[in-house]
Structures are given as C-alpha cells and as structure tokens.
Design a protein around this motif. Sequence first.
Motif, PDB file in Angstrom:
ATOM      1  N   PHE A 154       0.858  -1.194   0.000  1.00  0.00           N
ATOM      2  CA  PHE A 154       0.000   0.000   0.000  1.00  0.00           C
ATOM      3  C   PHE A 154       0.898   1.250   0.000  1.00  0.00           C
ATOM      4  O   PHE A 154       2.115   1.124  -0.144  1.00  0.00           O
ATOM      5  CB  PHE A 154      -0.943  -0.068   1.213  1.00  0.00           C
ATOM      6  CG  PHE A 154      -1.920  -1.205   1.120  1.00  0.00           C
ATOM      7  CD1 PHE A 154      -3.066  -1.093   0.346  1.00  0.00           C
ATOM      8  CD2 PHE A 154      -1.665  -2.420   1.753  1.00  0.00           C
ATOM      9  CE1 PHE A 154      -3.954  -2.156   0.211  1.00  0.00           C
ATOM     10  CE2 PHE A 154      -2.545  -3.488   1.632  1.00  0.00           C
ATOM     11  CZ  PHE A 154      -3.690  -3.354   0.855  1.00  0.00           C
ATOM     12  N   CYS A 155       0.273   2.416   0.142  1.00  0.00           N
ATOM     13  CA  CYS A 155       1.071   3.653   0.056  1.00  0.00           C
ATOM     14  C   CYS A 155       2.167   3.709   1.113  1.00  0.00           C
ATOM     15  O   CYS A 155       3.230   4.291   0.898  1.00  0.00           O
ATOM     16  CB  CYS A 155       0.164   4.867   0.234  1.00  0.00           C
ATOM     17  SG  CYS A 155      -0.927   5.186  -1.150  1.00  0.00           S
ATOM     18  N   PRO A 160      -3.352  -0.910   4.837  1.00  0.00           N
ATOM     19  CA  PRO A 160      -3.925   0.363   4.351  1.00  0.00           C
ATOM     20  C   PRO A 160      -3.856   1.466   5.401  1.00  0.00           C
ATOM     21  O   PRO A 160      -3.999   1.203   6.596  1.00  0.00           O
ATOM     22  CB  PRO A 160      -5.393   0.012   4.071  1.00  0.00           C
ATOM     23  CG  PRO A 160      -5.540  -1.446   4.244  1.00  0.00           C
ATOM     24  CD  PRO A 160      -4.357  -1.966   4.971  1.00  0.00           C
ATOM     25  N   ASP A 164      -4.074   5.582   1.441  1.00  0.00           N
ATOM     26  CA  ASP A 164      -4.822   4.730   0.496  1.00  0.00           C
ATOM     27  C   ASP A 164      -6.303   5.102   0.496  1.00  0.00           C
ATOM     28  O   ASP A 164      -6.973   5.066  -0.543  1.00  0.00           O
ATOM     29  CB  ASP A 164      -4.668   3.253   0.884  1.00  0.00           C
ATOM     30  CG  ASP A 164      -3.209   2.873   1.034  1.00  0.00           C
ATOM     31  OD1 ASP A 164      -2.532   2.757   0.006  1.00  0.00           O
ATOM     32  OD2 ASP A 164      -2.744   2.743   2.185  1.00  0.00           O
ATOM     33  N   ILE A 168      -7.614   5.888  -3.349  1.00  0.00           N
ATOM     34  CA  ILE A 168      -8.463   4.979  -4.133  1.00  0.00           C
ATOM     35  C   ILE A 168      -9.739   5.682  -4.652  1.00  0.00           C
ATOM     36  O   ILE A 168     -10.071   5.538  -5.838  1.00  0.00           O
ATOM     37  CB  ILE A 168      -8.775   3.686  -3.337  1.00  0.00           C
ATOM     38  CG1 ILE A 168      -7.462   2.934  -2.995  1.00  0.00           C
ATOM     39  CG2 ILE A 168      -9.760   2.786  -4.075  1.00  0.00           C
ATOM     40  CD1 ILE A 168      -6.362   2.880  -4.036  1.00  0.00           C
ATOM     41  N   ILE A 190      -1.242  -0.190  -6.390  1.00  0.00           N
ATOM     42  CA  ILE A 190      -1.848  -0.026  -5.057  1.00  0.00           C
ATOM     43  C   ILE A 190      -3.382  -0.049  -5.176  1.00  0.00           C
ATOM     44  O   ILE A 190      -4.075  -0.620  -4.323  1.00  0.00           O
ATOM     45  CB  ILE A 190      -1.341   1.284  -4.401  1.00  0.00           C
ATOM     46  CG1 ILE A 190       0.138   1.111  -4.032  1.00  0.00           C
ATOM     47  CG2 ILE A 190      -2.182   1.650  -3.175  1.00  0.00           C
ATOM     48  CD1 ILE A 190       0.835   2.377  -3.577  1.00  0.00           C
ATOM     49  N   GLU A 191      -3.895   0.519  -6.242  1.00  0.00           N
ATOM     50  CA  GLU A 191      -5.355   0.484  -6.436  1.00  0.00           C
ATOM     51  C   GLU A 191      -5.839  -0.967  -6.511  1.00  0.00           C
ATOM     52  O   GLU A 191      -6.856  -1.338  -5.916  1.00  0.00           O
ATOM     53  CB  GLU A 191      -5.749   1.251  -7.707  1.00  0.00           C
ATOM     54  CG  GLU A 191      -7.263   1.383  -7.860  1.00  0.00           C
ATOM     55  CD  GLU A 191      -7.689   1.776  -9.262  1.00  0.00           C
ATOM     56  OE1 GLU A 191      -6.966   1.472 -10.229  1.00  0.00           O
ATOM     57  OE2 GLU A 191      -8.785   2.366  -9.380  1.00  0.00           O
ATOM     58  N   ALA A 194      -5.693  -2.562  -3.054  1.00  0.00           N
ATOM     59  CA  ALA A 194      -6.741  -2.050  -2.158  1.00  0.00           C
ATOM     60  C   ALA A 194      -8.103  -2.621  -2.547  1.00  0.00           C
ATOM     61  O   ALA A 194      -8.867  -3.079  -1.683  1.00  0.00           O
ATOM     62  CB  ALA A 194      -6.759  -0.524  -2.200  1.00  0.00           C
TER      63      ALA A 194
END
Length: 212
Positions: A154-155, A160, A164, A168, A190-191, A194
């Motif tokens: 994730f970011c 998350p 994030d 998103i 990452i999208e 998530a």
Amino acid sequence: MKLYNYFRSSAAYRVRIALNLKGLQPENVFIHLLKNEQQAQDYLSVNPQGLVPTLVDGDEVLTQSLAIIEYLDETHPAPPLLPKAPADRARVRALALAVACDIHPIDNLRVLRYITRVLGASDEQKDAWYEHWIRLGFDAIEARLASDPRTGRFCHGDTPTLADICLIPQCANARRVKMNIDEFPTIARIEREANALSAFADAAPARQPDAA
Ligand SMILES: N[C@@H](CCC(=O)N[C@@H](CS)C(=O)NCC(=O)O)C(=O)O
C-alpha cells in the motif's frame, strides 16, 4: 452513527472505507448532490458547508472527511490508519492531503458548475480541467510513492492507511473521466491491492444503495 452520504462523493467514499476497515456500519442518510439536496435547509442545519460527508455519532456532528477518519481512528484504534513514528505519520498525511487538498477540491461539483455555468466553459473544457488537476497531482504522488522504500503493498507499508483511503476514491474519479491509471504504475498497483480488500471494494460507488 449516522452517515450523510452520496454514492459518487469521493469524500464520503473515504469515510465509507474507513468505517468498513473499522467494522462499523452507520445508518445512511442519502444526500443527492445532483438534486442539490446538500443545499436544502434541513441539511444545511446539520452541515452549514453544504458538503458531504457528515457523520453523526451520538451528540457529535462531525464534518470534513479527514477529520472524521482521524476521529474514527482515535475512537476505534484497531486497525490503525496511521503509522506510529512521527515522520511516517507525516508522510501518510502528506500523501492524503496531496489528494484531499490539492486535487479533489478543484474538481468538486460546485467548482465544475461554476466554471461551466458562470465562466461558460464547455463540457470538453470542463473534462480537460478535471483531468488536468488529477494528472498534476498523480504525477507527484506517483513520483513520491515510486521513490520511497516505505511504499509497500500500500502507500505506506503493507497495510492500508489514510493515504490509500484518499487515493483509491480519487482513482475512481479519474476512471470516471476515462483516464488511464496504468500511466501511474505504482498508483495502479496499489489500487489493485486495495480493491482486493472488501473494505475498499464494498465502499465503491457502484455498490452503494443510492447508486443511480
Ligand atoms: N473537504 C471536504 C470536501 C467535501 C466535499 O467537497 N464533498 C463534495 C462531494 S465529494 C460535495 O459535497 N459537493 C457538493 C457540491 O459541490 O455542491 C471533505 O473532505 O469532507
């Protein structure tokens, strides 16, 4: 809890993700933005800004998605939405604010209405405006994510965070104007990560009861 919500609102979408991650299920009150229900006196008495979301928790009326999410994180600490170390918290907040302060407000409904209805922009110009601000913001976010070893699944790391939660919904907005998210490979990855989680997938606009 009661959430004043609208399926297409990306600020409400952030709060929906946070609520899902925390396992909370508020009652929904739908505010139809295209029907201007955000300007109805009833709603303005709840949130004088005339924006969604608003979260009511007992006697508390909470506005501003990031303030709501931090409130949820403080009142329901598991799972945490911010890392522990101050520098890491600052990084996550900076990524979140790059979306919430520097992309999203410029593309908000009332701004788009102003540039079309008051300044006379065409639909093509409006769409170009919308895409321009997302692209500018995503270029910088992508550079930041791609160059920092703290970026994980994730970011920030492998769980998350607030970053994030903001990113998103902004990706969903970008897709609505047919932007190719794959131009931003780390954001696109990452999208996908998530949206594989039910907390994110269930918060998506198309899955909301008021989706048109
Ligand atoms: N900074 C606010 C932004 C809220 C916001 O702009 N909400 C939009 C929907 S995403 C809205 O209600 N727009 C109504 C309008 O523009 O008239 C937050 O994060 O909660």
